[in-house]
Each structure stands twice: as structure tokens, then as C-alpha cells.
Design a protein around this motif. Structure first.
Motif, mmCIF file in Angstrom:
data_model
loop_
_atom_site.group_PDB
_atom_site.id
_atom_site.type_symbol
_atom_site.label_atom_id
_atom_site.label_comp_id
_atom_site.label_asym_id
_atom_site.label_seq_id
_atom_site.Cartn_x
_atom_site.Cartn_y
_atom_site.Cartn_z
ATOM 1 N N THR A 15 -93.069 -48.981 23.070
ATOM 2 C CA THR A 15 -92.588 -49.736 24.226
ATOM 3 C C THR A 15 -91.193 -49.268 24.633
ATOM 4 O OG1 THR A 15 -93.883 -51.695 23.622
ATOM 5 C CG2 THR A 15 -92.026 -52.034 25.121
ATOM 6 N N ILE A 16 -90.292 -49.163 23.638
ATOM 7 C CA ILE A 16 -88.909 -48.742 23.932
ATOM 8 C C ILE A 16 -88.871 -47.288 24.396
ATOM 9 C CG2 ILE A 16 -86.635 -48.327 22.906
ATOM 10 C CD1 ILE A 16 -87.264 -50.688 20.988
ATOM 11 N N VAL A 17 -89.538 -46.408 23.633
ATOM 12 C CA VAL A 17 -89.516 -44.981 23.967
ATOM 13 C C VAL A 17 -90.236 -44.719 25.280
ATOM 14 C CG1 VAL A 17 -90.300 -42.692 23.238
ATOM 15 C CG2 VAL A 17 -89.294 -44.254 21.566
ATOM 16 N N GLY A 18 -91.346 -45.410 25.519
ATOM 17 C CA GLY A 18 -92.080 -45.244 26.776
ATOM 18 C C GLY A 18 -91.238 -45.632 27.979
ATOM 19 N N HIS A 19 -90.471 -46.705 27.823
ATOM 20 C CA HIS A 19 -89.591 -47.159 28.920
ATOM 21 C C HIS A 19 -88.556 -46.088 29.269
ATOM 22 C CE1 HIS A 19 -86.831 -49.643 31.257
ATOM 23 N NE2 HIS A 19 -85.860 -49.243 30.452
ATOM 24 N N PHE A 20 -87.879 -45.581 28.241
ATOM 25 C CA PHE A 20 -86.826 -44.595 28.497
ATOM 26 C C PHE A 20 -87.398 -43.236 28.890
ATOM 27 C CE2 PHE A 20 -84.346 -47.704 26.031
ATOM 28 C CZ PHE A 20 -83.256 -47.852 26.883
ATOM 29 N N SER A 21 -88.586 -42.889 28.395
ATOM 30 C CA SER A 21 -89.231 -41.638 28.807
ATOM 31 C C SER A 21 -89.519 -41.673 30.296
ATOM 32 C CB SER A 21 -90.537 -41.431 28.028
ATOM 33 O OG SER A 21 -90.301 -41.261 26.654
ATOM 34 N N THR A 22 -90.103 -42.770 30.757
ATOM 35 C CA THR A 22 -90.418 -42.914 32.178
ATOM 36 C C THR A 22 -89.148 -42.910 33.025
ATOM 37 O OG1 THR A 22 -92.372 -44.221 31.594
ATOM 38 C CG2 THR A 22 -91.615 -44.356 33.866
#
Length: 398
Positions: A15-22
């Protein structure tokens, strides 16, 4: 309970990494793959691929490909059948030749070299599907061709694997590889039965679902069809994702499409699909990798270039532009779970030694990590080219 701890870690991290990746313009799936690499045996060792997580991951890829089928335009798939076949055939021949030459140059045994070539012939478009969905390009000409080619590619890889296992390896329990003629016949019957499923079974199941006195009846019947077709695909020696994809296409032809799509996406993306992408990273193991580094690098480069050249060349022969051809080739680069499954089958059938298994898995994962970047880059070029052409369109043209 270990499973609950693992799921909490995975979902929190993705959730955290996906948010910042996007946020920085990187496909969220890349962040999820890297979560598996960082938290798995390769680096921190906080997670390992337990049987429970494998089951979650397997359900994840089945749901992902079912959603891809739901969102596929059947008329477009029919329209791009010819380019899909060309892309698939050349996308198998070139990687088989390239990876075989790499294995032979490292003086590997003939059987092992042949098997490695089969592994890298496979394509797994689950990651490509996710990138195309993020870019709203799943129903584009390029996206449709990639999906169609992946199905043909999967069949070709399974047939080649069946020949290899039945002639040189040890039979593997749970896979239809003991009798090649029977296996091929069952697969032909399976694909013939898909017409029956699309034409009659799926609408009938949706009708039953509408009459059920329970919430989300049509969605439940759709999931039953998805899992059932995935299971039967495995029984006849195909990948379960083939069955899930065609189950999605069958449901997409019914009036329950929007309802099922609306209900199934939260189920998949909340839990199962992130676990699947993390599980690919969890397969990485860097122990003793130094001695095999040259082999891994060369094999990874060949794995990427051979699909770009082979599948992209097939698209070019079918009349695609250079940019579109590269995008199609990039969409076929990912090996993912399909190659990992084939590697495991061959390893169990004694077609490959333990010394090379970890190196092969590493090359598969590296090629899978590279694939989304290539696809996003090439699809951006296609989109930019389309915008540029629309700007220079003559004034009187509609």
C-alpha cells in the motif's frame, strides 16, 4: 498466526510503496515486486514463500487474468487474431533459439539447454495487463494483440514442454504429460469447449445467479466459472490463467459484466493480487549467485531482447508501426509466473540441475522486473505518436 502476520506486512508495504510508486510515475506493480525482493530471502528475510502465501498468490493471478478477460473486447480479439498468432509464433521461435545458444555456449547438457529454451519461450502477461490497465490501454490495438498472443504463446510453450517432459524427463504428478497424444487431444477439446461456455454456459449461470436469494449472485456464479475453468485447464496440462482469462471473456458477453467487474476488482486488488506480485520477488535468492553472475546477465539480456525482436517482429509483419511493434514486443517480455511454473515442472522432472535452478529463477525475475518499464516507455511513445498525428490532421478531416 504466521499467515496473518505475513499478509499484514505485505498489504502494509505494498500500500505504501504502491502509493509512492504511482506518485513518481512508476507502475505500482514494480513497487510490489520490489517489496518481495527487499522483504524476502534475497535481502531482509522477513518473509518467505509459504504454501499459504503461494495459494493466495495463485488465486491472485487467476483473478487478475479473469479481470483481463472481463475487460477484453471479444470483437477486437477476433479482429487481431492474425497479428496475435504471428506475434506468438515469432515470440516463441526467437527466444527458444536465443536462450538455447546461451545455454550451449556455457557447455550445459543438451536436455538442460533445450529445457532452458522452453522456459524463456513462455510469456506471462499478468504484469503487462496491470501496466496496460494503469495506462487505460488494455483495449487498445497493442493491448488486445498482447493478450491474444499470450494465449497462443502459452499453448505453444505447454505443447513444447509436454514433448520435452514426455520424451526426456520423469513424469510429473498433477500435469498431463505422460501421453503426448492424449494431452494434445484434451487441450484441443478444452479450447473447442470454450465456444460452448461463451455461448450457453456463462449466460445460463448468470441467469441462475440473478434468481439466487443471496447478495451478489451473478458475481458468485462468475467466480465459480472462473475457478472451474482454471482447474480444468490445469487438468488438461494448460496454465490455469488460460482458463481464468477465457472465463472472463465468457462473462464479458453477458449482461452481468458491469456488476461482476465492479464486485471482483475490490476482492482481487485488496488482497490476492498484491500477494501474487510480492510472491515473484520472494523467489529471489542471491546466495552463491556470484559464480553464476555472467550467465544470469547474458540470459536476462537475451530473454528481454529475444521477445522484443521476435514478438515485435511478428507485430511489424502484421502491419503495425515501429512504435506499436516495440510496444507489443515489450508487452511479451515478462516471463513471470508462467516461466516459474515451467521451471518448477522441469526441475521436478529432472530436466534441469539444482545448480542452475536458482540462476534461471533470478533471470526470470529480472526480465519480469524490466518488462513493465519497457512497456510503459514504448506505450508512451505510441500515445505520443497518436497525439502528434491528430494535431497535424487536415482541417477538413473528421
Amino acid at each position: 498466526m504466521e499467515l496473518l502476520r505475513d499478509l499484514t506486512l505485505i498489504l502494509l508495504a505494498t500500500t505504501i510503496v504502491g502509493h509512492f510508486s504511482t506518485r513518481i510515475g512508476v507502475p505500482a506493480v514494480i513497487g510490489q515486486l520490489l517489496v518481495g525482493v527487499v522483504m524476502g530471502p534475497a535481502l531482509l528475510g522477513w518473509l518467505k514463500l509459504t504454501s499459504s502465501l503461494e495459494s493466495f498468490a495463485q488465486i491472485g493471478v487467476i483473478i487478475l487474468m479473469f479481470i483481463a478477460g472481463l475487460e477484453s473486447d471479444l470483437q477486437l480479439l477476433k479482429r487481431y487474431l492474425k497479428p496475435s498468432v504471428l506475434v506468438a509464433i515469432l515470440g516463441v521461435i526467437v527466444p527458444v533459439a536465443g536462450s538455447y545458444l546461451v545455454a550451449v555456449s556455457y557447455h550445459l547438457p543438451q536436455t538442460e539447454s533445450l529445457f532452458i529454451s522452453v522456459i524463456f519461450a513462455a510469456t506471462s502477461v499478468s504484469i503487462s495487463v496491470e501496466v496496460l490497465k494503469e495506462m487505460n490501454a488494455l483495449s487498445s490495438r497493442e493491448g488486445t494483440t498482447i493478450l491474444g498472443a499470450a494465449v497462443v504463446d502459452d499453448v505453444l510453450a505447454v505443447v513444447i514442454l509436454s514433448v520435452l517432459v514426455s520424451t526426456t524427463g520423469t513424469a510429473v504428478g498433477g500435469h498431463a504429460s505422460g501421453n503426448l497424444l492424449i494431452t494434445t487431444l484434451l487441450q484441443v477439446i478444452y479450447f473447442a469447449a470454450i465456444y460452448f461456455v461463451v455461448r450457453w454456459l456463462a449466460p445460463y449461470l448468470v441467469k441462475i445467479g440473478n434468481r439466487l436469494l443471496i447478495p451478489m449472485g451473478p458475481t458468485l456464479m462468475a467466480i465459480i466459472l472462473c475457478f472451474g475453468m482454471a482447474y480444468v485447464a490445469e487438468v488438461v496440462g494448460l496454465s490455469d490463467v488460460v482458463g481464468a482469462f477465457f472465463a472472463g471473456i465468457a462473462i464479458s458477453q453477458t449482461d452481468a459484466l458491469s456488476e461482476v467487474d465492479r464486485h471482483i476488482e475490490p476482492v482481487g486488488y485488496a488482497v490476492f493480487i498484491p500477494v501474487f506480485f510480492v510472491s515473484i520477488g520472494l523467489n529471489m535468492d542471491f546466495s552463491g549467485i556470484g559464480k553464476q553472475l555472467g550467465f544470469i546477465v547474458i540470459l536476462t539480456v537475451v530473454a528481454v531482447l529475444s521477445k522484443l525482436i521476435g514478438a515485435g517482429g511478428g507485430a511489424k509483419l502484421a502491419g503495425f508501426s515501429w512504435d506499436s511493434s516495440l510496444a507489443v514486443g515489450a508487452g511479451m517480455v515478462s516471463r513471470g509466473e508462467m516461466a516459474l511454473i515451467i521451471a518448477q515442472i522441469g526441475f521436478a522432472a529432472k530436466l534441469m540441475g539444482a545448480a542452475r535452478y536458482s540462476s534461471i529463477v533470478t533471470a526470470i525475475v529480472l526480465a519480469t522486473l524490466i518488462a513493465p518499464f519497457l512497456l510503459r516507455l514504448t506505450m508512451n511513445r505510441v500515445t505520443k505518436g497518436q497525439r502528434d498525428r491528430s494535431k497535424v490532421r487536415p482541417v477538413g478531416e473528421n
